[in-house]
Design a protein around this motif. Sequence first.
Motif, PDB file in Angstrom:
ATOM      1  N   SER A 118      20.668 -21.060  27.030  1.00 25.26           N
ATOM      2  CA  SER A 118      21.782 -21.868  27.507  1.00 25.26           C
ATOM      3  C   SER A 118      21.266 -22.894  28.495  1.00 25.26           C
ATOM      4  CB  SER A 118      22.833 -20.977  28.174  1.00 25.26           C
ATOM      5  OG  SER A 118      23.760 -21.753  28.914  1.00 25.26           O
ATOM      6  N   ALA A 119      21.860 -24.076  28.465  1.00 23.19           N
ATOM      7  CA  ALA A 119      21.499 -25.101  29.441  1.00 23.19           C
ATOM      8  C   ALA A 119      21.774 -24.622  30.859  1.00 23.19           C
ATOM      9  CB  ALA A 119      22.263 -26.389  29.165  1.00 23.19           C
ATOM     10  N   GLN A 154       3.163 -13.847  19.118  1.00 27.48           N
ATOM     11  CA  GLN A 154       4.282 -13.972  18.197  1.00 27.48           C
ATOM     12  C   GLN A 154       4.813 -15.400  18.238  1.00 27.48           C
ATOM     13  OE1 GLN A 154       6.074  -9.995  19.842  1.00 27.48           O
ATOM     14  NE2 GLN A 154       7.305 -10.564  18.069  1.00 27.48           N
ATOM     15  N   ARG A 155       5.409 -15.838  17.137  1.00 32.15           N
ATOM     16  CA  ARG A 155       5.971 -17.197  17.073  1.00 32.15           C
ATOM     17  C   ARG A 155       7.413 -17.125  17.561  1.00 32.15           C
ATOM     18  NH1 ARG A 155       7.838 -20.813  12.717  1.00 32.15           N
ATOM     19  NH2 ARG A 155       7.703 -22.920  13.563  1.00 32.15           N
ATOM     20  N   ILE A 156       7.572 -17.377  18.849  1.00 29.26           N
ATOM     21  CA  ILE A 156       8.877 -17.304  19.493  1.00 29.26           C
ATOM     22  C   ILE A 156       9.247 -18.697  19.987  1.00 29.26           C
ATOM     23  CG2 ILE A 156      10.222 -16.258  21.342  1.00 29.26           C
ATOM     24  CD1 ILE A 156       8.231 -13.890  21.246  1.00 29.26           C
ATOM     25  N   LEU A 157      10.386 -19.191  19.524  1.00 34.15           N
ATOM     26  CA  LEU A 157      10.856 -20.530  19.868  1.00 34.15           C
ATOM     27  C   LEU A 157      12.155 -20.411  20.651  1.00 34.15           C
ATOM     28  CD1 LEU A 157      10.256 -20.668  16.350  1.00 34.15           C
ATOM     29  CD2 LEU A 157       9.312 -22.706  17.415  1.00 34.15           C
ATOM     30  N   ILE A 158      12.437 -21.413  21.467  1.00 34.68           N
ATOM     31  CA  ILE A 158      13.597 -21.331  22.349  1.00 34.68           C
ATOM     32  C   ILE A 158      14.397 -22.624  22.280  1.00 34.68           C
ATOM     33  CG2 ILE A 158      14.366 -21.026  24.738  1.00 34.68           C
ATOM     34  CD1 ILE A 158      11.421 -19.699  25.044  1.00 34.68           C
ATOM     35  N   ALA A 159      15.696 -22.488  22.092  1.00 36.71           N
ATOM     36  CA  ALA A 159      16.606 -23.646  22.128  1.00 36.71           C
ATOM     37  C   ALA A 159      17.557 -23.467  23.303  1.00 36.71           C
ATOM     38  CB  ALA A 159      17.391 -23.757  20.826  1.00 36.71           C
ATOM     39  N   LEU A 218      13.347 -23.749  14.078  1.00 37.99           N
ATOM     40  CA  LEU A 218      12.902 -22.479  13.507  1.00 37.99           C
ATOM     41  C   LEU A 218      11.781 -22.677  12.492  1.00 37.99           C
ATOM     42  CD1 LEU A 218      13.334 -19.418  13.435  1.00 37.99           C
ATOM     43  CD2 LEU A 218      15.133 -19.780  11.746  1.00 37.99           C
ATOM     44  N   PHE A 219      11.897 -23.694  11.665  1.00 42.41           N
ATOM     45  CA  PHE A 219      10.908 -23.902  10.613  1.00 42.41           C
ATOM     46  C   PHE A 219       9.687 -24.692  11.076  1.00 42.41           C
ATOM     47  CE2 PHE A 219      14.544 -23.723   7.260  1.00 42.41           C
ATOM     48  CZ  PHE A 219      14.601 -22.354   7.416  1.00 42.41           C
ATOM     49  N   HIS A 220       9.870 -25.591  12.035  1.00 41.12           N
ATOM     50  CA  HIS A 220       8.786 -26.523  12.373  1.00 41.12           C
ATOM     51  C   HIS A 220       8.436 -26.575  13.853  1.00 41.12           C
ATOM     52  CE1 HIS A 220       9.394 -27.876   8.280  1.00 41.12           C
ATOM     53  NE2 HIS A 220      10.638 -28.226   8.553  1.00 41.12           N
ATOM     54  N   GLY A 221       9.123 -25.815  14.683  1.00 36.64           N
ATOM     55  CA  GLY A 221       8.897 -25.900  16.123  1.00 36.64           C
ATOM     56  C   GLY A 221       7.592 -25.260  16.569  1.00 36.64           C
ATOM     57  N   VAL A 222       7.214 -25.562  17.802  1.00 33.80           N
ATOM     58  CA  VAL A 222       5.985 -25.046  18.400  1.00 33.80           C
ATOM     59  C   VAL A 222       6.316 -23.795  19.212  1.00 33.80           C
ATOM     60  CG1 VAL A 222       4.105 -25.555  20.011  1.00 33.80           C
ATOM     61  CG2 VAL A 222       4.993 -27.359  18.509  1.00 33.80           C
ATOM     62  N   SER A 223       5.593 -22.732  18.975  1.00 35.77           N
ATOM     63  CA  SER A 223       5.850 -21.474  19.657  1.00 35.77           C
ATOM     64  C   SER A 223       5.764 -21.647  21.168  1.00 35.77           C
ATOM     65  CB  SER A 223       4.841 -20.416  19.205  1.00 35.77           C
ATOM     66  OG  SER A 223       5.125 -19.171  19.800  1.00 35.77           O
ATOM     67  N   GLY A 224       6.734 -21.054  21.867  1.00 38.65           N
ATOM     68  CA  GLY A 224       6.753 -21.107  23.314  1.00 38.65           C
ATOM     69  C   GLY A 224       7.450 -22.308  23.907  1.00 38.65           C
ATOM     70  N   GLU A 225       7.731 -23.302  23.083  1.00 39.91           N
ATOM     71  CA  GLU A 225       8.392 -24.507  23.582  1.00 39.91           C
ATOM     72  C   GLU A 225       9.885 -24.248  23.801  1.00 39.91           C
ATOM     73  OE1 GLU A 225       7.418 -27.298  24.615  1.00 39.91           O
ATOM     74  OE2 GLU A 225       5.456 -27.740  23.763  1.00 39.91           O
ATOM     75  N   ILE A 226      10.447 -24.955  24.775  1.00 37.43           N
ATOM     76  CA  ILE A 226      11.887 -24.936  25.005  1.00 37.43           C
ATOM     77  C   ILE A 226      12.450 -26.267  24.530  1.00 37.43           C
ATOM     78  CG2 ILE A 226      13.724 -24.832  26.720  1.00 37.43           C
ATOM     79  CD1 ILE A 226      11.914 -23.113  28.447  1.00 37.43           C
ATOM     80  N   TYR A 227      13.355 -26.211  23.572  1.00 36.04           N
ATOM     81  CA  TYR A 227      13.956 -27.417  22.999  1.00 36.04           C
ATOM     82  C   TYR A 227      15.375 -27.572  23.534  1.00 36.04           C
ATOM     83  CZ  TYR A 227      10.016 -27.387  19.758  1.00 36.04           C
ATOM     84  OH  TYR A 227       8.750 -27.408  19.217  1.00 36.04           O
ATOM     85  N   GLN A 228      15.565 -28.566  24.390  1.00 33.93           N
ATOM     86  CA  GLN A 228      16.899 -28.846  24.900  1.00 33.93           C
ATOM     87  C   GLN A 228      17.682 -29.657  23.878  1.00 33.93           C
ATOM     88  OE1 GLN A 228      16.833 -30.633  28.777  1.00 33.93           O
ATOM     89  NE2 GLN A 228      16.026 -28.807  29.765  1.00 33.93           N
ATOM     90  N   VAL A 268      20.735 -33.989  29.521  1.00 30.99           N
ATOM     91  CA  VAL A 268      19.958 -33.165  28.593  1.00 30.99           C
ATOM     92  C   VAL A 268      18.896 -34.034  27.941  1.00 30.99           C
ATOM     93  CG1 VAL A 268      20.046 -31.769  26.512  1.00 30.99           C
ATOM     94  CG2 VAL A 268      21.898 -31.630  28.183  1.00 30.99           C
ATOM     95  N   ASP A 269      17.663 -33.553  27.972  1.00 28.09           N
ATOM     96  CA  ASP A 269      16.541 -34.305  27.419  1.00 28.09           C
ATOM     97  C   ASP A 269      16.260 -33.829  25.996  1.00 28.09           C
ATOM     98  OD1 ASP A 269      14.262 -35.700  26.851  1.00 28.09           O
ATOM     99  OD2 ASP A 269      13.020 -34.719  28.373  1.00 28.09           O
TER     100      ASP A 269
END
Length: 299
Positions: A118-119, A154-159, A218-228, A268-269
Amino acid sequence: MKNANILITGANGFTGRHACRHFHGKGMRITALARNVVDSGAPHVEWKKCDLTDKDQVYAVVRETMPDYVLHLAGRNSVPESWLDPVSYMEANFVSTLYLLDALREIKRDCPILVVGSALGSSLSTNSSALHPYALSKWFQVIASQEWGRFYKQRILIAQPSNLIGPGHSNGICGLLAKAVTDLERGKDVPPFSFTSLLEQRDFLDVRDAVNAYESILFHGVSGEIYQLGSGSVRTLAAALACFQAMTTIKLQIQVKHRPLPFVPEPVDNGKMSAFDWKPMIPFERSLQDMLTFFREQQ
């Protein structure tokens, strides 16, 4: 990704229902987790009951479904409620995420997982203290997810989406307003809608745009990154109220408590999303109109 199995937690919720439809449209097989209610009216979805705060249930459902992808939407999101029962918010948003990550580590380590934060949880990166227990629980969730991926490869991504709006049942301010408008139009006795302050500002993003972004991450993101994720613009609650008022002939009754503003949101960036050529497509006014249409069509 066609025919791949995606496990969606919180699938019976506001975003979860949109996510099930979206990924089914992409040709994926949907395994939908819900804690209590199973929606048997969705034939394209395989529903499973699971309490994510129960470690044994989490391990069992991962072992049974062996997902190719996981979209983790489940959790609790009421700020007032989090003040009353803070420990349950830590369990629902933080501890349950650890159970899910660890089950994947042991059973299906190569399965990518997108953890939707969450933002509000990001406020701890710039402020010295959390605004409320809900924000703290989401901050713990994000930090733990990043470190877990680093520890165990592990490939864990965050939105981190802003305030989501759109058709469907939502506890967000716009969802509650849309429900109040349609109840008034039906002649129901609705108490005045209460605002802390009409000057409070929010970034509103349509849930359908958010789910499109989740697919790319989910398909193309970089593991560990936070995508706002956000709309790119901030509106006051007064502006949102005015938009609703323009869409109905019923006069909305409101109450304003005039309390101090809790915080002023930072823009939000969306910069990291440029790699996927993603941008919000649904205008704010259309989101509100779709929300009213949804409730007006409810029996």
